[in-house]
Design a protein around this motif. Structure first.
Motif, PDB file in Angstrom:
ATOM      1  N   ASN A 298     -20.581 -11.748 -22.563  1.00 45.82           N
ATOM      2  CA  ASN A 298     -22.063 -12.225 -22.919  1.00 45.82           C
ATOM      3  C   ASN A 298     -23.498 -11.073 -23.794  1.00 45.82           C
ATOM      4  O   ASN A 298     -23.569 -10.309 -23.153  1.00 45.82           O
ATOM      5  CB  ASN A 298     -22.274 -13.255 -22.102  1.00 45.82           C
ATOM      6  CG  ASN A 298     -20.889 -13.972 -21.603  1.00 45.82           C
ATOM      7  OD1 ASN A 298     -20.366 -14.740 -22.533  1.00 45.82           O
ATOM      8  ND2 ASN A 298     -20.720 -14.103 -20.174  1.00 45.82           N
ATOM      9  N   SER A 299     -23.977 -12.589 -24.031  1.00 51.35           N
ATOM     10  CA  SER A 299     -25.257 -11.169 -24.896  1.00 51.35           C
ATOM     11  C   SER A 299     -26.127 -10.714 -23.360  1.00 51.35           C
ATOM     12  O   SER A 299     -26.326 -10.831 -22.656  1.00 51.35           O
ATOM     13  CB  SER A 299     -26.707 -12.884 -24.731  1.00 51.35           C
ATOM     14  OG  SER A 299     -26.327 -13.042 -25.896  1.00 51.35           O
ATOM     15  N   PRO A 300     -26.040  -9.081 -23.700  1.00 54.90           N
ATOM     16  CA  PRO A 300     -26.524  -8.283 -23.127  1.00 54.90           C
ATOM     17  C   PRO A 300     -28.149  -8.317 -22.726  1.00 54.90           C
ATOM     18  O   PRO A 300     -28.763  -8.744 -23.586  1.00 54.90           O
ATOM     19  CB  PRO A 300     -25.870  -6.661 -23.274  1.00 54.90           C
ATOM     20  CG  PRO A 300     -25.948  -7.505 -24.702  1.00 54.90           C
ATOM     21  CD  PRO A 300     -25.659  -9.031 -24.132  1.00 54.90           C
ATOM     22  N   THR A 301     -28.470  -7.314 -21.726  1.00 48.00           N
ATOM     23  CA  THR A 301     -30.027  -7.652 -21.633  1.00 48.00           C
ATOM     24  C   THR A 301     -30.461  -6.165 -21.045  1.00 48.00           C
ATOM     25  O   THR A 301     -31.515  -6.440 -20.693  1.00 48.00           O
ATOM     26  CB  THR A 301     -30.146  -8.592 -19.897  1.00 48.00           C
ATOM     27  OG1 THR A 301     -30.199  -7.920 -19.006  1.00 48.00           O
ATOM     28  CG2 THR A 301     -30.417  -9.813 -20.415  1.00 48.00           C
ATOM     29  N   SER A 302     -29.586  -5.291 -21.185  1.00 43.10           N
ATOM     30  CA  SER A 302     -29.725  -4.050 -21.305  1.00 43.10           C
ATOM     31  C   SER A 302     -28.977  -2.792 -21.412  1.00 43.10           C
ATOM     32  O   SER A 302     -27.772  -3.081 -21.682  1.00 43.10           O
ATOM     33  CB  SER A 302     -29.908  -3.575 -19.618  1.00 43.10           C
ATOM     34  OG  SER A 302     -29.519  -4.074 -18.936  1.00 43.10           O
ATOM     35  N   ALA A 303     -29.377  -1.639 -22.216  1.00 37.23           N
ATOM     36  CA  ALA A 303     -28.352  -0.860 -22.574  1.00 37.23           C
ATOM     37  C   ALA A 303     -28.776   0.578 -22.567  1.00 37.23           C
ATOM     38  O   ALA A 303     -30.210   1.012 -22.775  1.00 37.23           O
ATOM     39  CB  ALA A 303     -28.417  -1.069 -24.382  1.00 37.23           C
TER      40      ALA A 303
ATOM     41  N   GLU B  86     -34.576   0.822 -31.450  1.00 39.13           N
ATOM     42  CA  GLU B  86     -35.459   0.407 -32.345  1.00 39.13           C
ATOM     43  C   GLU B  86     -35.680  -1.332 -31.803  1.00 39.13           C
ATOM     44  O   GLU B  86     -35.947  -2.380 -31.489  1.00 39.13           O
ATOM     45  CB  GLU B  86     -36.176   0.516 -32.839  1.00 39.13           C
ATOM     46  CG  GLU B  86     -37.039   1.991 -33.182  1.00 39.13           C
ATOM     47  CD  GLU B  86     -38.317   1.682 -32.681  1.00 39.13           C
ATOM     48  OE1 GLU B  86     -38.765   0.241 -32.306  1.00 39.13           O
ATOM     49  OE2 GLU B  86     -38.542   3.071 -31.170  1.00 39.13           O
ATOM     50  N   LEU B  87     -34.031  -1.357 -32.494  1.00 38.88           N
ATOM     51  CA  LEU B  87     -33.388  -2.384 -32.874  1.00 38.88           C
ATOM     52  C   LEU B  87     -33.054  -3.216 -31.100  1.00 38.88           C
ATOM     53  O   LEU B  87     -33.171  -4.695 -31.358  1.00 38.88           O
ATOM     54  CB  LEU B  87     -32.012  -2.948 -33.211  1.00 38.88           C
ATOM     55  CG  LEU B  87     -30.943  -4.032 -33.412  1.00 38.88           C
ATOM     56  CD1 LEU B  87     -31.725  -4.800 -34.211  1.00 38.88           C
ATOM     57  CD2 LEU B  87     -29.729  -3.591 -34.485  1.00 38.88           C
ATOM     58  N   CYS B  88     -32.692  -2.868 -29.712  1.00 41.15           N
ATOM     59  CA  CYS B  88     -32.768  -3.304 -29.172  1.00 41.15           C
ATOM     60  C   CYS B  88     -33.917  -3.775 -28.351  1.00 41.15           C
ATOM     61  O   CYS B  88     -33.942  -4.460 -27.812  1.00 41.15           O
ATOM     62  CB  CYS B  88     -31.887  -2.309 -27.884  1.00 41.15           C
ATOM     63  SG  CYS B  88     -29.995  -1.676 -28.294  1.00 41.15           S
ATOM     64  N   VAL B  89     -34.586  -2.772 -28.280  1.00 46.17           N
ATOM     65  CA  VAL B  89     -36.028  -3.677 -28.309  1.00 46.17           C
ATOM     66  C   VAL B  89     -36.824  -4.416 -28.760  1.00 46.17           C
ATOM     67  O   VAL B  89     -37.321  -5.457 -28.192  1.00 46.17           O
ATOM     68  CB  VAL B  89     -37.372  -2.135 -27.926  1.00 46.17           C
ATOM     69  CG1 VAL B  89     -38.857  -2.548 -28.141  1.00 46.17           C
ATOM     70  CG2 VAL B  89     -36.419  -0.920 -27.342  1.00 46.17           C
ATOM     71  N   SER B  90     -36.641  -4.017 -30.369  1.00 45.91           N
ATOM     72  CA  SER B  90     -37.101  -5.389 -30.652  1.00 45.91           C
ATOM     73  C   SER B  90     -35.969  -7.449 -30.698  1.00 45.91           C
ATOM     74  O   SER B  90     -36.716  -7.906 -30.533  1.00 45.91           O
ATOM     75  CB  SER B  90     -36.743  -5.695 -32.279  1.00 45.91           C
ATOM     76  OG  SER B  90     -35.440  -5.673 -32.939  1.00 45.91           O
ATOM     77  N   ASN B  91     -34.752  -6.952 -29.298  1.00 47.15           N
ATOM     78  CA  ASN B  91     -34.588  -7.725 -29.572  1.00 47.15           C
ATOM     79  C   ASN B  91     -34.478  -7.635 -27.738  1.00 47.15           C
ATOM     80  O   ASN B  91     -33.869  -8.522 -26.873  1.00 47.15           O
ATOM     81  CB  ASN B  91     -33.049  -7.894 -29.865  1.00 47.15           C
ATOM     82  CG  ASN B  91     -32.029  -8.240 -31.107  1.00 47.15           C
ATOM     83  OD1 ASN B  91     -32.482  -9.582 -30.892  1.00 47.15           O
ATOM     84  ND2 ASN B  91     -32.649  -7.584 -31.619  1.00 47.15           N
ATOM     85  N   ASP B  92     -35.757  -7.447 -27.495  1.00 47.36           N
ATOM     86  CA  ASP B  92     -36.344  -7.733 -25.798  1.00 47.36           C
ATOM     87  C   ASP B  92     -35.382  -7.472 -24.764  1.00 47.36           C
ATOM     88  O   ASP B  92     -35.454  -7.756 -23.954  1.00 47.36           O
ATOM     89  CB  ASP B  92     -36.730  -9.411 -25.004  1.00 47.36           C
ATOM     90  CG  ASP B  92     -37.860  -9.811 -26.187  1.00 47.36           C
ATOM     91  OD1 ASP B  92     -38.508  -8.707 -26.179  1.00 47.36           O
ATOM     92  OD2 ASP B  92     -37.635 -10.940 -26.927  1.00 47.36           O
ATOM     93  N   LEU B  93     -34.359  -6.399 -24.977  1.00 50.32           N
ATOM     94  CA  LEU B  93     -33.610  -5.549 -24.051  1.00 50.32           C
ATOM     95  C   LEU B  93     -34.448  -4.067 -23.685  1.00 50.32           C
ATOM     96  O   LEU B  93     -34.741  -4.365 -24.276  1.00 50.32           O
ATOM     97  CB  LEU B  93     -32.639  -5.017 -24.770  1.00 50.32           C
ATOM     98  CG  LEU B  93     -30.884  -5.947 -25.258  1.00 50.32           C
ATOM     99  CD1 LEU B  93     -31.170  -6.590 -25.493  1.00 50.32           C
ATOM    100  CD2 LEU B  93     -29.811  -4.682 -25.342  1.00 50.32           C
ATOM    101  N   LYS B  94     -33.847  -4.336 -22.267  1.00 50.18           N
ATOM    102  CA  LYS B  94     -34.393  -3.154 -21.289  1.00 50.18           C
ATOM    103  C   LYS B  94     -33.658  -1.714 -22.216  1.00 50.18           C
ATOM    104  O   LYS B  94     -32.034  -2.031 -22.021  1.00 50.18           O
ATOM    105  CB  LYS B  94     -34.246  -3.230 -20.383  1.00 50.18           C
ATOM    106  CG  LYS B  94     -34.757  -1.475 -19.251  1.00 50.18           C
ATOM    107  CD  LYS B  94     -34.218  -1.924 -18.135  1.00 50.18           C
ATOM    108  CE  LYS B  94     -34.844  -0.274 -16.783  1.00 50.18           C
ATOM    109  NZ  LYS B  94     -34.583  -0.837 -15.541  1.00 50.18           N
ATOM    110  N   CYS B  95     -33.789  -1.003 -22.940  1.00 48.77           N
ATOM    111  CA  CYS B  95     -32.845   0.614 -23.264  1.00 48.77           C
ATOM    112  C   CYS B  95     -33.903   1.631 -23.216  1.00 48.77           C
ATOM    113  O   CYS B  95     -34.697   1.873 -23.244  1.00 48.77           O
ATOM    114  CB  CYS B  95     -33.493   0.113 -24.868  1.00 48.77           C
ATOM    115  SG  CYS B  95     -31.763   1.168 -25.379  1.00 48.77           S
ATOM    116  N   GLU B  96     -32.335   2.634 -23.153  1.00 49.67           N
ATOM    117  CA  GLU B  96     -32.629   3.757 -22.350  1.00 49.67           C
ATOM    118  C   GLU B  96     -31.760   4.467 -23.748  1.00 49.67           C
ATOM    119  O   GLU B  96     -30.969   3.690 -24.201  1.00 49.67           O
ATOM    120  CB  GLU B  96     -32.250   4.385 -21.713  1.00 49.67           C
ATOM    121  CG  GLU B  96     -33.088   3.637 -19.995  1.00 49.67           C
ATOM    122  CD  GLU B  96     -34.531   4.562 -20.044  1.00 49.67           C
ATOM    123  OE1 GLU B  96     -34.725   5.203 -20.268  1.00 49.67           O
ATOM    124  OE2 GLU B  96     -35.144   3.831 -19.139  1.00 49.67           O
TER     125      GLU B  96
END
Length: 301
Positions: A11-16, A36-46
């Motif tokens: 299912n659609s994730p929220t963090s990566a 940048e793609l993750c951030v643009s999709n409102d994901l919390k990303c490291e």
């Protein structure tokens, strides 16, 4: 024997967390693009480079992964093998992006990565579970392998003498370049180069086979996941135990290595159907002739 399992949707994730090999050209830049793609999709990303040494510190990666929904690995199959230990221990799925020409664990090429990742973020993907084996050398702590456990020589031109018992039944005493115990994942690796069979990725069976045995047939044996395999090093001069080709442990005469299925797995994120494995296999192993048209085959099916 393997069976197609129930498909597990991711299912659609929220963090990566994005891990990459700094030794591979272009991996860092692609990782930044995916960040940048993750951030643009409102994901919390490291984003985290892997240590140069496989024995380097991984505390940051483990901490970040524990609070993430999945791991994006940019590199090659070796990089994915490196991070699979963290992913399996924390039960986090892995999306592999390969920078090189060939790779069976990765789902996307570097060119496919942005569009493919977007599909994953949109929830259009599934999980594929790969089995893992555990190995114990004498009374040492257990180690885990996604690909294979290999007993061989550290130098060329010599053989290793290994006795093999399956479920307490002695089946062979090999004098060979090496003896491999492979998972389904490893069946497209070292085992394949030695003439071993290819198992479907979600198969839980294991393969036991010698490499270039002396005065012995080199038959591979496919065994069920409930079996336990004991390897006895009968002549251990400069012998080594290799785990996934990443970790090596010296062996001496009399050493015993116990291998069995582990109570853990690695989930890989896939975009295609399960049958996509066959298409990937044919393409990457060059089974199809490019000078022939296969339209008649596909149309008749």
């Amino acid at each position: 024997m393997w069976m197609f399992g129930l498909m597990k949707n991711f299912n659609s994730p929220t963090s990566a967390i994005i891990c990459y090999s700094s030794a591979i050209d272009g991996a860092e830049q692609l990782s930044m693009d995916l960040y940048e793609l993750c951030v643009s999709n409102d994901l919390k990303c490291e984003i985290q480079p892997l240590p140069d040494s496989i024995r380097g510190t991984t505390d940051d990666i483990t901490k970040q992964l524990s609070s993430s929904d999945f791991l994006i690995c940019v590199g090659g199959d070796g990089t994915i093998l490196h991070v699979s230990a963290y992913a399996s221990s924390l039960q986090k799925p892995v999306l592999g992006v390969r920078m090189g020409r060939l790779g069976f664990l990765s789902e996307l090429t570097s060119q496919e990565a942005p569009a493919g990742l977007q599909k994953v973020l949109d929830g259009a993907s599934r999980l594929e579970s790969r089995s893992i084996v555990k190995a114990q050398l004498d009374e040492e702590s257990e180690v885990f392998a996604l690909n294979d456990v290999v007993i061989g020589r550290s130098t060329l031109g010599r053989t290793v003498a290994v006795g093999v018992m399956i479920d307490n039944v002695l089946i062979a005493e090999y004098r060979a370049d090496a003896v491999i115990l492979s998972t389904a994942t490893g069946s497209t690796g070292y085992s394949l180069s030695g003439g071993g069979p290819i198992l479907f990725p979600t198969s839980k069976e294991m393969i036991v086979m010698p490499v270039a045995p002396h005065l012995t047939r080199s038959n591979a044996l496919v065994i069920p996941p409930t079996s336990a395999v004991d390897f006895y090093v009968e002549r251990g001069y400069e012998a080594v135990l290799a785990i996934d080709g990443l970790y090596e442990y010296p062996l001496k005469s009399g050493s015993k290595v116990k291998v069995s299925s582990a109570n853990r797995h690695v989930d890989f994120i896939r975009l295609g159907e399960e049958s996509q494995f066959y298409s990937n296999l044919a393409d990457r192993l060059g089974w199809l002739r490019t000078d022939h048209s296969h339209t008649s085959f596909t149309e008749s099916s």
